[in-house]
Design a protein around this motif. Structure first.
Motif, mmCIF file in Angstrom:
data_model
loop_
_atom_site.group_PDB
_atom_site.id
_atom_site.type_symbol
_atom_site.label_atom_id
_atom_site.label_comp_id
_atom_site.label_asym_id
_atom_site.label_seq_id
_atom_site.Cartn_x
_atom_site.Cartn_y
_atom_site.Cartn_z
ATOM 1 N N ALA A 72 0.827 -1.211 0.000
ATOM 2 C CA ALA A 72 0.000 0.000 0.000
ATOM 3 C C ALA A 72 0.860 1.259 0.000
ATOM 4 O O ALA A 72 0.479 2.285 -0.572
ATOM 5 C CB ALA A 72 -0.938 -0.001 1.198
ATOM 6 N N ARG A 73 2.041 1.181 0.617
ATOM 7 C CA ARG A 73 2.931 2.342 0.721
ATOM 8 C C ARG A 73 4.010 2.380 -0.348
ATOM 9 O O ARG A 73 4.826 3.295 -0.384
ATOM 10 C CB ARG A 73 3.586 2.344 2.110
ATOM 11 C CG ARG A 73 2.561 2.546 3.238
ATOM 12 C CD ARG A 73 3.158 2.302 4.598
ATOM 13 N NE ARG A 73 2.138 2.431 5.641
ATOM 14 C CZ ARG A 73 2.308 2.064 6.901
ATOM 15 N NH1 ARG A 73 3.463 1.528 7.274
ATOM 16 N NH2 ARG A 73 1.345 2.222 7.784
ATOM 17 N N PRO A 76 3.462 3.920 -6.578
ATOM 18 C CA PRO A 76 2.348 3.461 -7.424
ATOM 19 C C PRO A 76 2.714 3.419 -8.903
ATOM 20 O O PRO A 76 2.134 4.129 -9.726
ATOM 21 C CB PRO A 76 1.261 4.498 -7.137
ATOM 22 C CG PRO A 76 2.029 5.752 -6.864
ATOM 23 C CD PRO A 76 3.279 5.320 -6.143
ATOM 24 N N TYR A 100 -4.014 -0.297 6.975
ATOM 25 C CA TYR A 100 -4.211 -0.099 5.547
ATOM 26 C C TYR A 100 -5.693 -0.259 5.255
ATOM 27 O O TYR A 100 -6.415 -0.928 5.991
ATOM 28 C CB TYR A 100 -3.391 -1.095 4.722
ATOM 29 C CG TYR A 100 -3.873 -2.532 4.798
ATOM 30 C CD1 TYR A 100 -4.816 -3.032 3.888
ATOM 31 C CD2 TYR A 100 -3.389 -3.408 5.772
ATOM 32 C CE1 TYR A 100 -5.258 -4.349 3.962
ATOM 33 C CE2 TYR A 100 -3.827 -4.724 5.842
ATOM 34 C CZ TYR A 100 -4.762 -5.184 4.936
ATOM 35 O OH TYR A 100 -5.205 -6.486 4.997
ATOM 36 N N GLN A 105 -6.683 2.084 -0.602
ATOM 37 C CA GLN A 105 -5.231 2.098 -0.772
ATOM 38 C C GLN A 105 -4.721 1.093 -1.809
ATOM 39 O O GLN A 105 -3.510 0.885 -1.920
ATOM 40 C CB GLN A 105 -4.543 1.847 0.570
ATOM 41 C CG GLN A 105 -4.669 3.031 1.526
ATOM 42 C CD GLN A 105 -3.848 2.824 2.783
ATOM 43 O OE1 GLN A 105 -4.307 2.231 3.748
ATOM 44 N NE2 GLN A 105 -2.620 3.324 2.762
ATOM 45 N N PHE A 106 -5.630 0.492 -2.557
ATOM 46 C CA PHE A 106 -5.213 -0.483 -3.566
ATOM 47 C C PHE A 106 -5.976 -0.285 -4.869
ATOM 48 O O PHE A 106 -7.126 0.166 -4.873
ATOM 49 C CB PHE A 106 -5.449 -1.916 -3.068
ATOM 50 C CG PHE A 106 -4.519 -2.332 -1.970
ATOM 51 C CD1 PHE A 106 -3.285 -2.908 -2.257
ATOM 52 C CD2 PHE A 106 -4.864 -2.137 -0.645
ATOM 53 C CE1 PHE A 106 -2.417 -3.273 -1.238
ATOM 54 C CE2 PHE A 106 -4.006 -2.504 0.382
ATOM 55 C CZ PHE A 106 -2.779 -3.074 0.080
ATOM 56 N N PRO A 248 -0.618 -0.701 -5.600
ATOM 57 C CA PRO A 248 -0.914 0.457 -4.751
ATOM 58 C C PRO A 248 -1.909 1.406 -5.422
ATOM 59 O O PRO A 248 -1.962 1.494 -6.651
ATOM 60 C CB PRO A 248 0.455 1.132 -4.591
ATOM 61 C CG PRO A 248 1.454 0.059 -4.862
ATOM 62 C CD PRO A 248 0.821 -0.814 -5.901
ATOM 63 N N THR A 251 -1.856 3.802 -8.972
ATOM 64 C CA THR A 251 -1.080 3.220 -10.068
ATOM 65 C C THR A 251 -1.810 3.564 -11.368
ATOM 66 O O THR A 251 -3.029 3.415 -11.446
ATOM 67 C CB THR A 251 -0.977 1.690 -9.909
ATOM 68 O OG1 THR A 251 -0.294 1.397 -8.693
ATOM 69 C CG2 THR A 251 -0.209 1.074 -11.073
#
Length: 314
Positions: A72-73, A76, A100, A105-106, A248, A251
Motif C-alpha cells: 500500500a505504501r 504506485p 491499511y 489504498q489499492f 498500490p 497506479t
C-alpha cells in the motif's frame, strides 16, 4: 514476441514504458504455503509475458497485514504488487481495524483463482467422520486444538463457524501462515485445521492428514470420497478461499491494464491452469472492476460473520 510486446506497451505519449525493471510480487504468507505456490506459478508466466522478471517476495506476519501495508505504501508504478487473498482483502479487515484500507489504498488488478476449504485432522485422531470428531471434542474438553494461518484468515473463520454450527469444543492456535500450521497439524501438535484444498490436498494424498469434509457447496473431483460439511450434517459453513493481484492506489490505469492483460494471458495458458488446478484450485480471471466489487462484497459478508460469531482479533 514483437506482437506481444506491442499489445502490452503503454499508449503513445506515456513518459516511460512499463515495466522498466523487475516486478516484485509480495506474498503475505510464509514460503511453502498454498499462496506462495500459486504466486510462483503465476509469476513465472507473467515474467515471460512482460519481458521482465517477476520476483516473489514473502512477507509473512500480522495475518497478511505486513505485506499489505508494505505494498500500500510502495511507489504506485506497478513494480511492487500484492498477491492478496480472502484474508488481506476480506476477512482480516472485517475482523479488526488495520493500518491499511483494502479499498482506498489499492488498485485491483485481477482475480487469480479460488479454492474450497478442506477440514483435515491428524491421522492419530480416532475419528473418520465429522460426527465422530465433534463427539470426541465434546467428550474431551481441552484436548483438541485447531491451527490457523493467523487471526482473520480463512482457516480461523472456518473453524469458528464450524464450532458455532456443530458445537465442537476446540481451542485456537494461530500461526504465521498456512505452511507452519499444516506442519504442526501433521506433527499432531494441533489436531485439526481448515486449510484451502490447494494447500492441503498433497498432504491428504500422502496420508499425512485425514480429510473429513469440504467446506464448500459441492465435492471436489480431486477427493471425490470426501463429503461436504452439509452432507456430513453441518449446515452453514461454506468458505471459498480466493486469490488476486493488487497494486498500490494511484497506479496508472494503463499500467493496471497491462498487468491485468499479462495476468489473464498467464491464466489462459493450459500449463499454468493445469499446475494450479492439479492442486485443488480453480482458475478464475477477472477485470479490475469485477475484483473491486468482490472485495466490497466480501468485507460486508465477513463483518456479518464477525458479529454473529462474536469473533475478535485476540
Amino acid at each position: 514476441m514483437a506482437l506481444l510486446a506491442g499489445a502490452l506497451a503503454l499508449p503513445a505519449g506515456a513518459q516511460a514504458a512499463f515495466p522498466e525493471r523487475p516486478i516484485t510480487l509480495v506474498v503475505p504468507t510464509a514460503a511453502g504455503g498454498g499462496n506462495d505456490g500459486m504466486a510462483r506459478v503465476v509469476a513465472q508466466k507473467m515474467s515471460a509475458l512482460l519481458g521482465r522478471t517477476v520476483i516473489v517476495e514473502n512477507k509473512a506476519g500480522a495475518n497478511g497485514a505486513i505485506a499489505a501495508e508494505y505494498v500500500a505504501r510502495a511507489a504506485p508504478d506497478g513494480h511492487t504488487i500484492l498477491f492478496g487473498y480472502i484474508a488481506t482483502h476480506g476477512m482480516n479487515p472485517a475482523l479488526q481495524k488495520l493500518r491499511y484500507d483494502p479499498i482506498t489504498q489499492f488498485e485491483p488488478i485481477g482475480m487469480v483463482c479460488y479454492s474450497p476449504t478442506l477440514m483435515v485432522i491428524n491421522p492419530r485422531v480416532p475419528a473418520t467422520t465429522v460426527a465422530e470428531f465433534v463427539a470426541l471434542t465434546r467428550a474431551n474438553p481441552g484436548a483438541y486444538n485447531y491451527a490457523s494461518a493467523g487471526n482473520g484468515t480463512a482457516p480461523h473463520f472456518s473453524a469458528e463457524m464450524f464450532k458455532l454450527e456443530s458445537g465442537a469444543q476446540m481451542a485456537h492456535v494461530p500461526y504465521r501462515g498456512s505452511a507452519p500450521a499444516l506442519n504442526d497439524t501433521m506433527a499432531n501438535q494441533t489436531q485439526v485445521m481448515f486449510p484451502s484444498l490447494f494447500a492441503s490436498s498433497a498432504h491428504v494424498k500422502s496420508g499425512k492428514l485425514r480429510a473429513l469434509a469440504l467446506a464448500g457447496p459441492k465435492r471436489s473431483p480431486l477427493l471425490p470420497g470426501v463429503p461436504t460439511l452439509q452432507e456430513a450434517g453441518v449446515e452453514g459453513v461454506e468458505i471459498t478461499q480466493w486469490y488476486a493481484l493488487f497494486a498500490p492506489a494511484k497506479t496508472p490505469r494503463a499500467v493496471i491494464g497491462q498487468l491485468n492483460s499479462a495476468l489473464n494471458q498467464a491464466l489462459a495458458d493450459k500449463q499454468v491452469a493445469q499446475r494450479i488446478e492439479a492442486q485443488g484450485a480453480v482458475v478464475d480471471s477477472s477485470t479490475p472492476e469485477a475484483l473491486a466489487l468482490t472485495v466490497r462484497q466480501e468485507i460486508a459478508k465477513w463483518r456479518g460473520v464477525v458479529h454473529r460469531a462474536q469473533l475478535s482479533a485476540d
